[in-house]
Design a protein around this motif. Structure first.
Motif, PDB file in Angstrom:
ATOM      1  N   PRO A  26       0.731  -1.079   0.106  1.00 26.99           N
ATOM      2  CA  PRO A  26       0.107   0.108   0.063  1.00 26.99           C
ATOM      3  C   PRO A  26       0.743   1.049  -0.043  1.00 26.99           C
ATOM      4  CG  PRO A  26      -0.166  -1.102   2.058  1.00 26.99           C
ATOM      5  CD  PRO A  26       0.810  -2.030   1.169  1.00 26.99           C
ATOM      6  N   VAL A  27       0.298   2.580  -0.153  1.00 24.93           N
ATOM      7  CA  VAL A  27       0.777   3.572  -0.336  1.00 24.93           C
ATOM      8  C   VAL A  27       0.445   4.567   0.862  1.00 24.93           C
ATOM      9  CG1 VAL A  27       0.623   5.911  -1.492  1.00 24.93           C
ATOM     10  CG2 VAL A  27       0.967   3.822  -2.873  1.00 24.93           C
ATOM     11  N   ALA A  28       1.443   5.103   1.592  1.00 25.37           N
ATOM     12  CA  ALA A  28       0.953   5.981   2.645  1.00 25.37           C
ATOM     13  C   ALA A  28       1.478   7.770   2.263  1.00 25.37           C
ATOM     14  CB  ALA A  28       1.493   5.833   3.907  1.00 25.37           C
ATOM     15  N   MET A  29       0.381   8.522   2.416  1.00 25.24           N
ATOM     16  CA  MET A  29       0.891   9.934   2.006  1.00 25.24           C
ATOM     17  C   MET A  29       0.788  10.600   3.135  1.00 25.24           C
ATOM     18  SD  MET A  29       0.822  10.977  -1.401  1.00 25.24           S
ATOM     19  CE  MET A  29       0.238  12.557  -1.465  1.00 25.24           C
ATOM     20  N   ILE A  30       1.874  11.382   3.662  1.00 22.48           N
ATOM     21  CA  ILE A  30       2.182  12.088   4.934  1.00 22.48           C
ATOM     22  C   ILE A  30       2.061  13.565   4.491  1.00 22.48           C
ATOM     23  CG2 ILE A  30       3.253  12.374   7.132  1.00 22.48           C
ATOM     24  CD1 ILE A  30       2.578   9.434   6.186  1.00 22.48           C
ATOM     25  N   LEU A  31       1.233  14.338   5.406  1.00 22.20           N
ATOM     26  CA  LEU A  31       0.927  15.758   5.151  1.00 22.20           C
ATOM     27  C   LEU A  31       1.147  16.769   6.210  1.00 22.20           C
ATOM     28  CD1 LEU A  31      -2.611  15.221   2.999  1.00 22.20           C
ATOM     29  CD2 LEU A  31      -0.213  15.467   2.117  1.00 22.20           C
ATOM     30  N   HIS A  32       2.140  17.611   5.989  1.00 26.09           N
ATOM     31  CA  HIS A  32       2.588  18.338   7.058  1.00 26.09           C
ATOM     32  C   HIS A  32       1.542  19.463   7.483  1.00 26.09           C
ATOM     33  CE1 HIS A  32       3.813  22.094   4.747  1.00 26.09           C
ATOM     34  NE2 HIS A  32       4.601  21.312   3.681  1.00 26.09           N
ATOM     35  N   PRO A  33       2.042  20.085   8.575  1.00 20.61           N
ATOM     36  CA  PRO A  33       0.976  21.268   9.168  1.00 20.61           C
ATOM     37  C   PRO A  33       1.306  22.325   8.356  1.00 20.61           C
ATOM     38  CG  PRO A  33       2.574  20.476  10.815  1.00 20.61           C
ATOM     39  CD  PRO A  33       2.887  19.657   9.567  1.00 20.61           C
ATOM     40  N   HIS A  34       0.539  23.341   8.834  1.00 18.62           N
ATOM     41  CA  HIS A  34       0.374  24.813   8.132  1.00 18.62           C
ATOM     42  C   HIS A  34       1.579  25.472   7.650  1.00 18.62           C
ATOM     43  CE1 HIS A  34      -1.512  28.361   6.643  1.00 18.62           C
ATOM     44  NE2 HIS A  34      -2.631  27.938   7.330  1.00 18.62           N
ATOM     45  N   PRO A  35       1.888  25.748   6.287  1.00 13.45           N
ATOM     46  CA  PRO A  35       3.200  26.385   6.128  1.00 13.45           C
ATOM     47  C   PRO A  35       3.406  27.626   6.679  1.00 13.45           C
ATOM     48  CG  PRO A  35       1.811  25.299   4.190  1.00 13.45           C
ATOM     49  CD  PRO A  35       0.883  25.190   5.229  1.00 13.45           C
ATOM     50  N   GLN A  36       2.144  28.435   6.841  1.00 10.10           N
ATOM     51  CA  GLN A  36       2.494  29.921   7.420  1.00 10.10           C
ATOM     52  C   GLN A  36       2.747  29.645   8.914  1.00 10.10           C
ATOM     53  OE1 GLN A  36      -0.704  32.013   5.736  1.00 10.10           O
ATOM     54  NE2 GLN A  36       0.661  32.995   3.948  1.00 10.10           N
ATOM     55  N   GLY A  37       2.655  28.587   9.555  1.00  6.04           N
ATOM     56  CA  GLY A  37       2.889  28.652  10.923  1.00  6.04           C
ATOM     57  C   GLY A  37       4.292  27.470  11.066  1.00  6.04           C
ATOM     58  N   GLY A  38       5.015  27.690   9.902  1.00  8.25           N
ATOM     59  CA  GLY A  38       6.385  26.932  10.159  1.00  8.25           C
ATOM     60  C   GLY A  38       6.309  25.433   9.676  1.00  8.25           C
ATOM     61  N   GLY A  39       5.017  25.009   9.170  1.00 10.27           N
ATOM     62  CA  GLY A  39       4.964  23.788   8.746  1.00 10.27           C
ATOM     63  C   GLY A  39       5.645  23.018   7.795  1.00 10.27           C
ATOM     64  N   THR A  40       6.630  22.026   7.962  1.00 10.99           N
ATOM     65  CA  THR A  40       7.131  21.502   6.832  1.00 10.99           C
ATOM     66  C   THR A  40       7.304  19.900   6.608  1.00 10.99           C
ATOM     67  OG1 THR A  40       9.678  21.100   7.534  1.00 10.99           O
ATOM     68  CG2 THR A  40       8.990  23.495   7.051  1.00 10.99           C
ATOM     69  N   MET A  41       7.759  19.325   5.644  1.00  6.15           N
ATOM     70  CA  MET A  41       7.826  17.950   5.805  1.00  6.15           C
ATOM     71  C   MET A  41       8.959  17.289   7.023  1.00  6.15           C
ATOM     72  SD  MET A  41       9.735  16.569   2.229  1.00  6.15           S
ATOM     73  CE  MET A  41      11.754  17.389   2.051  1.00  6.15           C
ATOM     74  N   ASN A  42       9.748  18.294   7.511  1.00  6.24           N
ATOM     75  CA  ASN A  42      10.484  17.619   8.450  1.00  6.24           C
ATOM     76  C   ASN A  42      10.219  17.998   9.889  1.00  6.24           C
ATOM     77  OD1 ASN A  42      12.441  16.818   6.539  1.00  6.24           O
ATOM     78  ND2 ASN A  42      13.133  18.857   5.979  1.00  6.24           N
ATOM     79  N   GLU A  43       8.799  18.447   9.946  1.00  2.00           N
ATOM     80  CA  GLU A  43       8.097  18.636  11.251  1.00  2.00           C
ATOM     81  C   GLU A  43       8.305  17.564  11.927  1.00  2.00           C
ATOM     82  OE1 GLU A  43       5.181  18.204  14.090  1.00  2.00           O
ATOM     83  OE2 GLU A  43       4.944  17.522  11.979  1.00  2.00           O
ATOM     84  N   GLN A  44       8.280  17.375  13.350  1.00  5.49           N
ATOM     85  CA  GLN A  44       8.474  16.086  14.198  1.00  5.49           C
ATOM     86  C   GLN A  44       7.516  15.176  13.844  1.00  5.49           C
ATOM     87  OE1 GLN A  44       8.999  16.687  18.376  1.00  5.49           O
ATOM     88  NE2 GLN A  44      10.716  15.213  18.549  1.00  5.49           N
ATOM     89  N   MET A  45       6.306  15.546  13.865  1.00  9.40           N
ATOM     90  CA  MET A  45       5.065  14.417  13.851  1.00  9.40           C
ATOM     91  C   MET A  45       5.126  13.977  12.433  1.00  9.40           C
ATOM     92  SD  MET A  45       2.289  16.021  16.261  1.00  9.40           S
ATOM     93  CE  MET A  45       2.540  17.898  15.801  1.00  9.40           C
TER      94      MET A  45
END
Length: 218
Positions: A26-45
């Motif tokens: 299966p495929v999993a897509m992981i989506l990060h928090p709000h870009p304008q709140g500092g969210g990036t794909m390297n955010e901890q969660m």
């Protein structure tokens, strides 16, 4: 965990991709928090979700929405970001075409985009939504919600009120043919700063349940 660049609606998108160890995984897509709140794909969660699905043998992608990191474009209030997510899923499917099912996991703003994506894509059969911003955005597009999943919320979240998420869960639970799980993590704030272990234990317990061959939810 190779770095990848793939085409998005506004130019290139930057991601990290872990290929599947076997065909038809299966495929999993992981989506990060709000870009304008500092969210990036390297955010901890976001990184922890990526690792969890990778460790379970999924073809797993996390990526930066437009205007974040090396991804081109600029913030588009969720409209363009949904197009980014759809393009990202298209890209994964182009190199891992045998996948039968897809999961989406998102944190905060990413949870909103993930829920919108599953409305568009029938191959999405499970979701994990962490601190979905139910008090900031209208989630009535989930009518009906086509897949089962889990909402995880911190009881001390001052950004997204737990009561707003509870209201959304109660509404979705009236629908037939899906099962909505809901867990609240005591003392956790919006970023689960001191409760990362409890958060990921909740995610892993739910995946243990859903990925069991005998799970009643298909």
């Amino acid at each position: 965990m190779p770095s990848v660049i793939f085409p998005g609606p506004e130019g290139r998108l930057e991601g990290r991709y872990s290929p599947a160890p076997r065909p038809r995984a299966p495929v999993a897509m992981i989506l990060h928090p709000h870009p304008q709140g500092g969210g990036t794909m390297n955010e901890q969660m976001t990184q922890k979700l990526f690792k969890t699905f990778t460790d379970r043998g999924f073809a797993t992608l996390r990526f930066n929405f437009r205007g974040v990191g090396r991804s081109q474009g600029s913030f588009d209030n969720g409209i363009g970001e949904l197009s980014d997510a759809a393009a990202a899923l298209d890209w994964v499917q182009s190199i891992h075409a045998e996948a039968q099912t897809t999961w989406v996991a998102g944190v905060s703003f990413g949870a909103l985009i993930g829920m919108q994506l599953l409305m568009r894509r029938p191959e999405v059969r499970g979701f994990i939504s962490i601190a979905p911003p139910a008090n900031m955005y209208d989630f009535s597009f989930l009518a009906p919600c086509p897949a089962s999943g889990i909402f995880i919320q911190g009881t001390a979240d001052t950004v997204v009120q737990p009561s707003a998420v509870q209201k959304l869960v109660d509404k979705l639970r009236t629908q037939k043919h899906i099962t909505i799980h809901h867990e609240e993590i005591p003392r956790a704030n919006h970023f689960f700063e001191n409760e990362q272990e409890e958060l990921m234990a909740s995610v892993d317990n739910y995946l243990d349940f859903r990925l069991d061959p005998n799970c009643p939810i298909k």
